[in-house]
Motif scaffolding. Structure first.
Motif, PDB file in Angstrom:
ATOM      1  N   PRO A 166      48.753  51.061  86.310  1.00  0.00           N
ATOM      2  CA  PRO A 166      49.148  49.663  86.540  1.00  0.00           C
ATOM      3  C   PRO A 166      49.664  49.463  87.963  1.00  0.00           C
ATOM      4  O   PRO A 166      50.297  50.361  88.540  1.00  0.00           O
ATOM      5  N   VAL A 167      49.382  48.306  88.528  1.00  0.00           N
ATOM      6  CA  VAL A 167      49.925  47.976  89.839  1.00  0.00           C
ATOM      7  C   VAL A 167      51.232  47.216  89.647  1.00  0.00           C
ATOM      8  O   VAL A 167      51.400  46.478  88.666  1.00  0.00           O
ATOM      9  N   GLU A 168      52.162  47.419  90.559  1.00  0.00           N
ATOM     10  CA  GLU A 168      53.443  46.718  90.479  1.00  0.00           C
ATOM     11  C   GLU A 168      53.366  45.422  91.273  1.00  0.00           C
ATOM     12  O   GLU A 168      53.049  45.422  92.462  1.00  0.00           O
ATOM     13  N   LEU A 169      53.648  44.317  90.610  1.00  0.00           N
ATOM     14  CA  LEU A 169      53.702  43.021  91.265  1.00  0.00           C
ATOM     15  C   LEU A 169      55.146  42.716  91.640  1.00  0.00           C
ATOM     16  O   LEU A 169      56.052  42.825  90.808  1.00  0.00           O
ATOM     17  N   ILE A 170      55.358  42.322  92.895  1.00  0.00           N
ATOM     18  CA  ILE A 170      56.690  41.960  93.384  1.00  0.00           C
ATOM     19  C   ILE A 170      56.806  40.444  93.326  1.00  0.00           C
ATOM     20  O   ILE A 170      56.028  39.717  93.958  1.00  0.00           O
ATOM     21  N   TRP A 171      57.784  39.974  92.568  1.00  0.00           N
ATOM     22  CA  TRP A 171      57.935  38.534  92.306  1.00  0.00           C
ATOM     23  C   TRP A 171      59.294  38.074  92.826  1.00  0.00           C
ATOM     24  O   TRP A 171      60.333  38.554  92.391  1.00  0.00           O
ATOM     25  N   TYR A 172      59.277  37.121  93.778  1.00  0.00           N
ATOM     26  CA  TYR A 172      60.494  36.505  94.283  1.00  0.00           C
ATOM     27  C   TYR A 172      60.618  35.106  93.688  1.00  0.00           C
ATOM     28  O   TYR A 172      59.666  34.320  93.741  1.00  0.00           O
ATOM     29  N   THR A 173      61.785  34.803  93.132  1.00  0.00           N
ATOM     30  CA  THR A 173      61.965  33.479  92.557  1.00  0.00           C
ATOM     31  C   THR A 173      63.393  32.996  92.785  1.00  0.00           C
ATOM     32  O   THR A 173      64.259  33.749  93.240  1.00  0.00           O
ATOM     33  N   ILE A 174      63.623  31.735  92.466  1.00  0.00           N
ATOM     34  CA  ILE A 174      64.885  31.076  92.783  1.00  0.00           C
ATOM     35  C   ILE A 174      65.841  31.116  91.598  1.00  0.00           C
ATOM     36  O   ILE A 174      65.426  31.162  90.449  1.00  0.00           O
ATOM     37  N   GLY A 175      67.137  31.104  91.900  1.00  0.00           N
ATOM     38  CA  GLY A 175      68.138  31.030  90.849  1.00  0.00           C
ATOM     39  C   GLY A 175      69.243  32.052  91.050  1.00  0.00           C
ATOM     40  O   GLY A 175      69.092  33.029  91.789  1.00  0.00           O
ATOM     41  N   THR A 176      70.355  31.829  90.390  1.00  0.00           N
ATOM     42  CA  THR A 176      71.465  32.760  90.469  1.00  0.00           C
ATOM     43  C   THR A 176      71.050  34.116  89.907  1.00  0.00           C
ATOM     44  O   THR A 176      70.594  34.190  88.762  1.00  0.00           O
ATOM     45  N   PRO A 177      71.153  35.190  90.690  1.00  0.00           N
ATOM     46  CA  PRO A 177      70.707  36.503  90.192  1.00  0.00           C
ATOM     47  C   PRO A 177      71.402  36.887  88.886  1.00  0.00           C
ATOM     48  O   PRO A 177      72.627  36.774  88.767  1.00  0.00           O
ATOM     49  N   GLN A 178      70.596  37.328  87.923  1.00  0.00           N
ATOM     50  CA  GLN A 178      71.094  37.623  86.583  1.00  0.00           C
ATOM     51  C   GLN A 178      71.333  39.120  86.376  1.00  0.00           C
ATOM     52  O   GLN A 178      70.565  39.960  86.848  1.00  0.00           O
ATOM     53  N   LYS A 179      72.365  39.445  85.639  1.00  0.00           N
ATOM     54  CA  LYS A 179      72.770  40.834  85.416  1.00  0.00           C
ATOM     55  C   LYS A 179      71.667  41.655  84.763  1.00  0.00           C
ATOM     56  O   LYS A 179      71.447  42.823  85.123  1.00  0.00           O
ATOM     57  N   ASP A 180      70.961  41.080  83.805  1.00  0.00           N
ATOM     58  CA  ASP A 180      69.981  41.837  83.021  1.00  0.00           C
ATOM     59  C   ASP A 180      68.541  41.693  83.515  1.00  0.00           C
ATOM     60  O   ASP A 180      67.599  41.994  82.779  1.00  0.00           O
ATOM     61  N   ILE A 181      68.359  41.262  84.743  1.00  0.00           N
ATOM     62  CA  ILE A 181      67.002  40.973  85.208  1.00  0.00           C
ATOM     63  C   ILE A 181      66.117  42.218  85.192  1.00  0.00           C
ATOM     64  O   ILE A 181      64.954  42.154  84.757  1.00  0.00           O
ATOM     65  N   ASN A 182      66.628  43.354  85.619  1.00  0.00           N
ATOM     66  CA  ASN A 182      65.801  44.569  85.623  1.00  0.00           C
ATOM     67  C   ASN A 182      65.491  45.032  84.208  1.00  0.00           C
ATOM     68  O   ASN A 182      64.381  45.495  83.917  1.00  0.00           O
ATOM     69  N   ARG A 183      66.463  44.898  83.331  1.00  0.00           N
ATOM     70  CA  ARG A 183      66.262  45.270  81.926  1.00  0.00           C
ATOM     71  C   ARG A 183      65.153  44.438  81.289  1.00  0.00           C
ATOM     72  O   ARG A 183      64.287  44.965  80.576  1.00  0.00           O
ATOM     73  N   VAL A 184      65.168  43.145  81.570  1.00  0.00           N
ATOM     74  CA  VAL A 184      64.132  42.271  80.997  1.00  0.00           C
ATOM     75  C   VAL A 184      62.772  42.558  81.614  1.00  0.00           C
ATOM     76  O   VAL A 184      61.754  42.602  80.916  1.00  0.00           O
ATOM     77  N   MET A 185      62.739  42.783  82.926  1.00  0.00           N
ATOM     78  CA  MET A 185      61.455  43.050  83.568  1.00  0.00           C
ATOM     79  C   MET A 185      60.839  44.373  83.089  1.00  0.00           C
ATOM     80  O   MET A 185      59.618  44.520  83.073  1.00  0.00           O
TER      81      MET A 185
END
Length: 492
Positions: free
Chosen positions: A44-63
């Motif tokens: 699999p290739v890794e897609l880098i996604w930049y988006t707007i909003g207050t950074p969330q604590k669990d973002i890496n866990r969800v991704m």
């Protein structure tokens, strides 16, 4: 699924014949069609996604969970980086100019300007990708979104399937309105808020009566040709005359009201430098805030904040360029995987499982389902509270408690009722006035936020702003815009 073993020998024969006959048979692509359910054995290739909003604590866990879902389906994993609301545009300008690796990025009419950055070459032209890897997007979206977001005849971003027109509302903390028996239905204009704000200031001195950040702009019946830039066309105009918004009586009146509110203490004294409101909203120590509404928005805000929110309209329902382009995902011009990026966006906008995972997090951790398409937040939802509108097809998201079953039908009705701005479809090309545009933008930084938030006296600072804008070339920009509008109008 990769090539099955029982077909391996036949595949080798075919490849050999291909090499002998053609002499230069290209390597067989293992990448499956985005519409195919078959998986691949490719890495699999890794897609880098930049988006707007207050950074969330669990973002890496969800991704990580997102990647487990997308890897076998379309051969991608996802790494998301959030940049806070007030910092997004400037930081993305630096990141894209420096060639930072990224594949997908949030853009809009109001943050990291879609039209201007498309013309600068920041985004990948996606006309062909929509046909080959984005068929689901084309089928799902109201045609007005893709047609209205073309720049010089081409698509450079995928609009979120959401509300199409823009209608502003005053959004109220219902607990405070009920506690002091305030008639919020009477508050339809900025000036009409005054008795309510006065009551809150007197009764709840630790609460901000009118909550806003530096991006606040008083409502006037004009369509800005560039977001937060001092030139606009009146909404009821037939001649489509471009004016300096600071020279209009409508804006001056609103700025005077803002100044009175600031002096009365209804607005935070730091408003002109404030870029985020999340902490204040979570605390509940605010009374009224202005937002762009959608059908059943009160339910959405109530669910997100954890306490009741109600609203009243304070503007017309108008389809602007900025509302059509109000939330978009673009593919970076520097992406090494544009096909994969489009395949991911296609899945994001057509697959309810993926869309709700990106939006609400992990089922059983951040939310629980209470029906086929309904959910409730769990306590850990505070660690993953994403801006729904910014992440793709809103109409795939699960319903919140209190949402009616016909919510998405009501969205379609709301979209159909919007009145198009006379400037819908016109995108100003600033090439011929780039020098003047930069100079006016610099002057704007000096005056825009203090004036719009009531921090300074309009009687003193409006004349200064108008004089400085003229000195650095605003009239030339207006003349160029008028020339382009006249030609556009003639073509129409």
């Amino acid at each position: 699924m990769g090539i099955k073993q029982k077909f391996l020998a036949l595949s080798l024969v075919v490849l050999t014949i291909c090499a002998l006959v053609l002499g230069a048979c290209s390597k067989v692509k293992k990448e499956s069609s985005p519409s195919s359910p078959e998986m691949t054995k490719e890495q699999p290739v890794e897609l880098i996604w930049y988006t707007i909003g207050t950074p969330q604590k669990d973002i890496n866990r969800v991704m990580e969970e997102v990647s487990k879902y997308t890897a076998p389906k379309i051969g991608v994993t996802v790494k998301m980086t959030q940049i806070d609301w007030g910092d997004y545009s400037e930081k993305m300008k630096v990141l894209t100019a420096s060639g930072t690796t990224m594949d997908i990025l949030f853009t809009s009419s109001w943050a990291f300007d879609y039209v201007q950055n498309a013309r600068k070459g920041a985004f990948y032209k996606i006309d062909d990708l929509l046909k080959t890897h984005g068929q689901g997007i084309v089928k799902t979206l109201n045609p007005a979104f893709l047609e209205g977001s073309k720049v010089d005849g081409h698509n450079y971003g995928v609009p979120a399937n959401k509300e199409l027109p823009a209608q502003e509302v005053w959004k109220f903390n219902k607990n405070l309105a009920d506690d002091y028996k305030l008639d919020i239905k009477s508050a339809t204009t900025l000036a009409s808020l005054e008795p309510l704000l006065k009551t809150i200031k007197e009764k709840k001195p630790d609460t901000v009566p009118l909550l806003m950040d530096k991006s606040f702009v008083p409502l006037v019946p004009y369509d800005y040709l560039i977001t937060n830039f001092p030139m606009a066309v009146k909404l009821d105009s037939t001649e489509l005359k471009v004016v300096n918004i600071f020279e209009t009586p409508e804006l001056k009146q609103e700025l005077m009201t803002m100044r009175n509110y600031y002096k009365a203490g209804y607005i935070s004294p730091e408003v002109a430098t404030t870029t985020a409101l999340d902490d204040k909203i979570k605390s509940g120590k605010w009374f009224v805030n202005r937002s762009t509404m959608m059908p059943f928005a009160d339910n959405l805000w109530t669910t997100a904040y954890g306490y009741p929110v109600v609203s009243t309209p304070t503007g017309q329902s108008v389809i602007y360029n900025w509302s059509v382009m109000g939330s978009m995902q673009a593919i970076s011009a520097n992406s090494k995987h544009p096909e994969k990026a489009m395949a991911f966006l296609n899945l994001l906008n057509t697959d309810p499982v993926l869309r709700n995972m990106v939006d609400s997090g992990i089922e059983g951790v951040h939310y629980k389902k209470v029906g086929d398409n309904k959910m409730e937040n769990l306590p850990d939802a505070k660690n993953y509270d994403m801006p729904t509108f910014s992440l793709g097809n809103v109409m795939l998201t699960y319903l919140n408690p209190g949402d009616p079953d016909n919510k998405w039908d009501e969205f379609k009705t709301f979209n159909a009722a919007g009145k198009p701005s006379p400037m819908l479809g016109f995108n100003f090309d600033t090439t011929n006035v780039a020098t003047e545009l930069a100079a006016v933008t610099n002057v704007k930084e000096e005056f825009w936020y203090p004036l719009m938030t009531g921090t300074v006296d309009p009687e003193e600072y409006l004349p200064k702003a108008i004089e400085k804008f003229k000195a650095v070339g605003l009239d030339k920009i207006i003349a160029e815009a008028q020339k382009q509008i006249n030609a556009w109008k003639a073509r129409k």
